[in-house]
Design an enzyme around this catalytic site. Structure first.
Site, PDB file in Angstrom:
ATOM      1  N   HIS A 221       7.984   4.081 -14.571  1.00 59.17           N
ATOM      2  CA  HIS A 221       7.831   5.691 -15.470  1.00 59.17           C
ATOM      3  C   HIS A 221       6.816   5.828 -16.033  1.00 59.17           C
ATOM      4  CE1 HIS A 221       7.155   9.805 -13.855  1.00 59.17           C
ATOM      5  NE2 HIS A 221       7.263   9.809 -15.147  1.00 59.17           N
ATOM      6  N   TYR A 225       3.079   7.556 -18.634  1.00 53.26           N
ATOM      7  CA  TYR A 225       3.459   9.270 -19.613  1.00 53.26           C
ATOM      8  C   TYR A 225       2.194   7.720 -20.873  1.00 53.26           C
ATOM      9  CZ  TYR A 225       4.500  12.243 -16.771  1.00 53.26           C
ATOM     10  OH  TYR A 225       4.970  13.909 -16.060  1.00 53.26           O
ATOM     11  N   HIS A 372      -2.508   9.424  -4.511  1.00 56.31           N
ATOM     12  CA  HIS A 372      -1.939   9.931  -6.258  1.00 56.31           C
ATOM     13  C   HIS A 372      -2.415   9.172  -6.631  1.00 56.31           C
ATOM     14  CE1 HIS A 372       0.934  11.753  -8.315  1.00 56.31           C
ATOM     15  NE2 HIS A 372       1.257  10.619  -9.123  1.00 56.31           N
ATOM     16  N   PHE A 373      -2.010   8.254  -7.246  1.00 54.88           N
ATOM     17  CA  PHE A 373      -2.536   7.068  -8.007  1.00 54.88           C
ATOM     18  C   PHE A 373      -4.175   7.113  -8.739  1.00 54.88           C
ATOM     19  CE2 PHE A 373      -0.924   3.983  -6.394  1.00 54.88           C
ATOM     20  CZ  PHE A 373      -1.208   2.885  -5.981  1.00 54.88           C
ATOM     21  N   ARG A 437       0.897   1.459   2.389  1.00 56.05           N
ATOM     22  CA  ARG A 437       0.056   1.174   1.762  1.00 56.05           C
ATOM     23  C   ARG A 437       0.443  -0.632   1.525  1.00 56.05           C
ATOM     24  NH1 ARG A 437       2.856   2.033  -3.781  1.00 56.05           N
ATOM     25  NH2 ARG A 437       1.775   0.894  -4.995  1.00 56.05           N
ATOM     26  N   ARG A 438      -0.452  -1.099   0.719  1.00 60.45           N
ATOM     27  CA  ARG A 438      -0.853  -2.550   0.564  1.00 60.45           C
ATOM     28  C   ARG A 438      -0.634  -3.278   1.431  1.00 60.45           C
ATOM     29  NH1 ARG A 438       4.022  -2.747  -4.922  1.00 60.45           N
ATOM     30  NH2 ARG A 438       2.919  -2.391  -5.991  1.00 60.45           N
TER      31      ARG A 438
HETATM   32  C1  HEM Z   1     -14.573   1.128  -7.789  1.00 61.95           C
HETATM   33  C2  HEM Z   1     -12.704   2.128  -7.860  1.00 61.95           C
HETATM   34  C3  HEM Z   1     -11.912   1.432  -6.884  1.00 61.95           C
HETATM   35  C4  HEM Z   1     -11.595   1.887  -5.713  1.00 61.95           C
HETATM   36  C5  HEM Z   1     -12.772   1.377  -5.286  1.00 61.95           C
HETATM   37  C6  HEM Z   1     -10.178   1.545  -5.186  1.00 61.95           C
HETATM   38  C7  HEM Z   1      -9.670   0.775  -3.912  1.00 61.95           C
HETATM   39  C8  HEM Z   1      -8.625   0.556  -3.702  1.00 61.95           C
HETATM   40  C9  HEM Z   1      -7.862   0.990  -2.500  1.00 61.95           C
HETATM   41  C10 HEM Z   1      -8.326   0.521  -1.035  1.00 61.95           C
HETATM   42  C11 HEM Z   1      -5.922   0.598  -3.069  1.00 61.95           C
HETATM   43  C12 HEM Z   1      -5.585   0.371  -1.998  1.00 61.95           C
HETATM   44  C13 HEM Z   1      -5.467  -1.000  -0.718  1.00 61.95           C
HETATM   45  C14 HEM Z   1      -3.303  -0.933  -0.053  1.00 61.95           C
HETATM   46  O1  HEM Z   1      -2.936  -0.262  -0.791  1.00 61.95           O
HETATM   47  O2  HEM Z   1      -3.940  -2.149   0.197  1.00 61.95           O
HETATM   48  C15 HEM Z   1      -5.919   0.627  -4.800  1.00 61.95           C
HETATM   49  C16 HEM Z   1      -4.445   0.349  -5.313  1.00 61.95           C
HETATM   50  C17 HEM Z   1      -4.669   0.887  -6.264  1.00 61.95           C
HETATM   51  N1  HEM Z   1      -5.361   0.880  -7.338  1.00 61.95           N
HETATM   52 FE1  HEM Z   1      -7.536   1.133  -7.054  1.00 61.95          FE
HETATM   53  N2  HEM Z   1      -9.358   1.441  -6.486  1.00 61.95           N
HETATM   54  C18 HEM Z   1     -10.758   1.591  -7.714  1.00 61.95           C
HETATM   55  C19 HEM Z   1      -9.549   2.382  -9.165  1.00 61.95           C
HETATM   56  C20 HEM Z   1      -9.284   2.160  -9.837  1.00 61.95           C
HETATM   57  C21 HEM Z   1      -8.506   2.821 -10.382  1.00 61.95           C
HETATM   58  C22 HEM Z   1      -9.955   3.273 -11.687  1.00 61.95           C
HETATM   59  C23 HEM Z   1      -7.461   2.422 -11.002  1.00 61.95           C
HETATM   60  C24 HEM Z   1      -6.279   2.753 -12.682  1.00 61.95           C
HETATM   61  C25 HEM Z   1      -6.573   2.877 -13.757  1.00 61.95           C
HETATM   62  C26 HEM Z   1      -6.840   1.658  -9.930  1.00 61.95           C
HETATM   63  C27 HEM Z   1      -5.859   1.322  -9.480  1.00 61.95           C
HETATM   64  C28 HEM Z   1      -4.640   1.125  -8.828  1.00 61.95           C
HETATM   65  C29 HEM Z   1      -3.595   0.788  -8.288  1.00 61.95           C
HETATM   66  C30 HEM Z   1      -2.733   0.617  -9.610  1.00 61.95           C
HETATM   67  C31 HEM Z   1      -3.748   0.256  -7.174  1.00 61.95           C
HETATM   68  C32 HEM Z   1      -2.038  -0.167  -6.136  1.00 61.95           C
HETATM   69  C33 HEM Z   1      -1.914  -1.510  -6.708  1.00 61.95           C
HETATM   70  C34 HEM Z   1      -0.994  -2.098  -5.334  1.00 61.95           C
HETATM   71  O3  HEM Z   1      -0.235  -1.295  -4.836  1.00 61.95           O
HETATM   72  O4  HEM Z   1       0.060  -2.997  -6.553  1.00 61.95           O
HETATM   73  N3  HEM Z   1      -8.005   1.636  -9.082  1.00 61.95           N
HETATM   74  N4  HEM Z   1      -7.452   0.986  -4.946  1.00 61.95           N
HETATM   75 CU   LIG Z   2       7.202   8.080 -12.125  1.00 60.09          CU
END
Ligand code: HEM
Ligand SMILES: [Cu+2]
Length: 552
Positions: A221, A225, A372-373, A437-438
């Site tokens: 968490h 921040y 959300h994130f 998700r995931r």
């Molecule tokens: C091209 C831009 C982006 C696309 C298309 C994208 C797409 C996605 C998608 C579809 C997921 C969900 C996958 C799932 O739950 O199965 C995901 C997870 C995530 N994304 Fe992005 N995202 C982008 C940019 C970013 C950026 C800029 C950040 C953070 C600075 C970010 C952080 C995350 C994180 C932390 C997860 C979770 C990973 C996990 O569940 O282990 N993403 N993203």
């Molecule tokens: Cu938190």
């Protein structure tokens, strides 16, 4: 060539950090693009590459590597600007820290690419990665601590030379963020050193899963921040300078940063509301503490809009909203950050939903969380960093952010906003319906689940379009970065980029706000209250440790 006001040593250091940040950004967003296509079966990966491997890389490279390296570049350039050039020792330790952080990152990335660590960025036990993955994580954290302490060393030199004075606001905020980071990392370091490494190298048979998750979220968490505070630094001191005004209130800023240190750490259980093994009382206490963070968040929102309105009126804005039109919308350094703030309004509201004990049940582990994130770290934080990049790289390379590049920058931030708006709205809606998700697959056999994807917004095509827009936008940003680094015309004396820091009147600011001993002390008291008993319970009444699982 004329280089801003920054000495060569810090210039190279900050550029090295930025180089890592943007390399991670490019690969990470490519992974994001693959994800949106894999999830709806439009793309099948070759046998040697797996969805969860890609997702691990995406989470780590964007949420951890891009952010951290960018933040240190910003801190190093800013601390040298705010407190003067680094001495040789400070510079050396910053480099050592950078090298250790980079080695850790490379080790982690090699393990993920090698298919040895598809454990996602939260590396939940009992999924087990190769031992070297955890060694890489430990090196990463240690490296950031070295860089952090080196910056604190620079600050201490300044304070010795300026006894009894409050430090410049930028330095205060940097130190607050580093303190938060160091305290937060204690949890993840404990888990990695005492639980994961012995377990992954076969020195012990089992792992206490719930303890490891609790230690992770003790870190996880405040991690958010650690991303947000540097963005707030930009909002509080850089935006007013771009607007041509001063900081709204020096003491408000310092107080809000102190409150963030206090209330962002003893709250990790709000990520574990559905987990057994933690009594409801402790979950409840930590959700209450979580809500305390609303106070400094609203203080931030209030002073930003006060700054906008005051400045807009100074520039001749009339009536209730006339000031709004007077803001410098044609300056992408401002507009980018304004859009970033606007995204944070629904982002923060969603966070209140997530942290609410009951409502969390509805959205837990659904795509809502992913939505959300992306509108918290993925846009407010990331787009603030984009906005900083547009002048920070020219400041470091002595090149010019030309009119043509400024136009491209507008296309970049607007396309990012459109892409994120589409993608995250779809994810929020799908999550409310129940889509998890995931998961690599969304084509579940059950008709009810398939129907989730029939909506106009929540449909596969929308997601694919959004992901593609985002990746194009990310590529455009990389193009701009390359231009600003190596290709754009060099600045002459009159055009040299400066590091914008607004002046802040500290004459009425109480001195105790910079007495770190008080705040670190209270932070540890709160942590002890929120965590001692439940963690002791998890250790004393631990079930038999879990063996290793490798599901990939
Ligand atoms: C091209 C831009 C982006 C696309 C298309 C994208 C797409 C996605 C998608 C579809 C997921 C969900 C996958 C799932 O739950 O199965 C995901 C997870 C995530 N994304 Fe992005 N995202 C982008 C940019 C970013 C950026 C800029 C950040 C953070 C600075 C970010 C952080 C995350 C994180 C932390 C997860 C979770 C990973 C996990 O569940 O282990 N993403 N993203
Ligand atoms: Cu938190």
């Amino acid at each position: 060539m004329i280089i801003g006001q920054i000495a060569k040593g810090e210039r190279k250091l900050a550029l090295a950090n930025l180089g890592f940040a943007y390399a991670a950004f490019l690969i990470g967003t490519l992974c994001g693009l693959l994800q949106v296509f894999i999830r709806n079966d439009a793309l099948t990966l070759p046998g040697w590459l797996d969805y969860y491997q890609v997702l691990t890389a995406h989470g780590l490279l964007l949420a951890i590597v891009f952010t951290t390296f960018f933040i240190f570049a910003f801190f190093q350039a800013g601390m040298s600007r705010a407190l003067g050039s680094f001495g040789p020792k400070v510079l050396l330790w910053n480099w050592i820290g950078f090298i250790v952080t980079s080695l850790g990152t490379l080790l982690v990335v090699i393990m993920v690419i090698g298919g040895q660590a598809s454990v996602l960025y939260t590396f939940y036990a009992p999924l087990q990665a190769h031992g070297l993955f955890y060694v890489g994580l430990a090196l990463f954290v240690i490296g950031t601590w070295i860089q952090g302490f080196a910056l604190i060393g620079h600050y201490r030199v300044w304070r010795k030379q300026n006894k009894g004075q409050l430090s410049p606001l930028f330095a205060f905020m940097t130190v607050a963020t580093i303190i938060l980071w160091v305290i937060a990392c204690l949890g993840v370091v404990a888990a990695v050193l005492f639980q994961f490494i012995p377990w992954a190298f076969g020195m012990v048979d089992g792992i206490n899963v719930e303890l490891s998750r609790s230690l992770f979220w003790y870190f996880g968490h405040p991690l958010v921040y650690f991303w947000l505070l540097p963005a707030y630094m930009a909002w509080y001191v850089i935006v007013p300078k771009i607007l041509g005004t001063k900081v709204f209130s020096d003491s408000l800023v310092r107080l809000s940063f102190v409150l963030f240190i206090l209330f962002s750490i003893p709250v990790g259980f709000h990520h574990q509301l559905t987990e057994p093994g933690i009594a409801s009382f402790w979950k409840f206490l930590q959700t209450v503490l979580t809500f305390m963070v609303i106070i400094p968040s609203l203080m931030t929102a209030f002073s930003m809009f006060a700054t906008f309105e005051l400045r807009g009126r100074e520039l001749g804005g009339k009536g209730l909203f006339g000031w709004f039109r007077k803001l410098p919308w044609k300056d992408v350094r401002f507009t980018s950050i304004f859009i970033a703030m606007a995204f944070f309004i629904p982002g923060g509201a969603g966070g209140i939903i997530n942290a609410s004990f009951q409502m969390n049940e509805v959205i837990h582990n659904t795509l809502w969380v992913v939505g959300h994130f992306h509108i918290t770290v993925g846009t407010p934080v990331a787009m603030t960093f984009f906005g900083l990049t547009f002048w920070l790289i020219p400041y470091l390379t002595g090149r010019r952010f030309t009119k043509a590049l400024q136009k491209l920058a507008f296309i970049q931030i607007i396309s990012w906003s459109v892409g994120m708006l589409l993608m995250s709205t779809a994810q929020h809606v799908l999550g409310l319906m129940g889509a998890p998700r995931r998961t690599a697959y969304t084509g579940y056999a059950h008709d009810d689940a398939l129907a989730w994807f029939d909506g106009i917004l929540s449909n596969h095509v929308t997601m694919a379009v959004a992901g593609s827009i985002l990746f194009l936008s990310a590529s455009l940003l990389i193009f701009i970065v390359i231009q600003l680094w190596w290709i754009a015309p060099k600045a002459d004396v009159h055009q040299v980029e400066s590091f914008p820091i607004a002046s802040s009147d500290a004459s009425a600011t109480p001195k105790f706000l910079e007495n770190w001993k008080i705040w670190i002390g209270i932070a540890f008291v709160l942590i002890a209250v929120a965590y001692t008993i439940p963690l002791a319970d998890l250790i004393q009444h631990a079930p038999p440790g879990s063996g290793r699982f490798q599901t990939w």
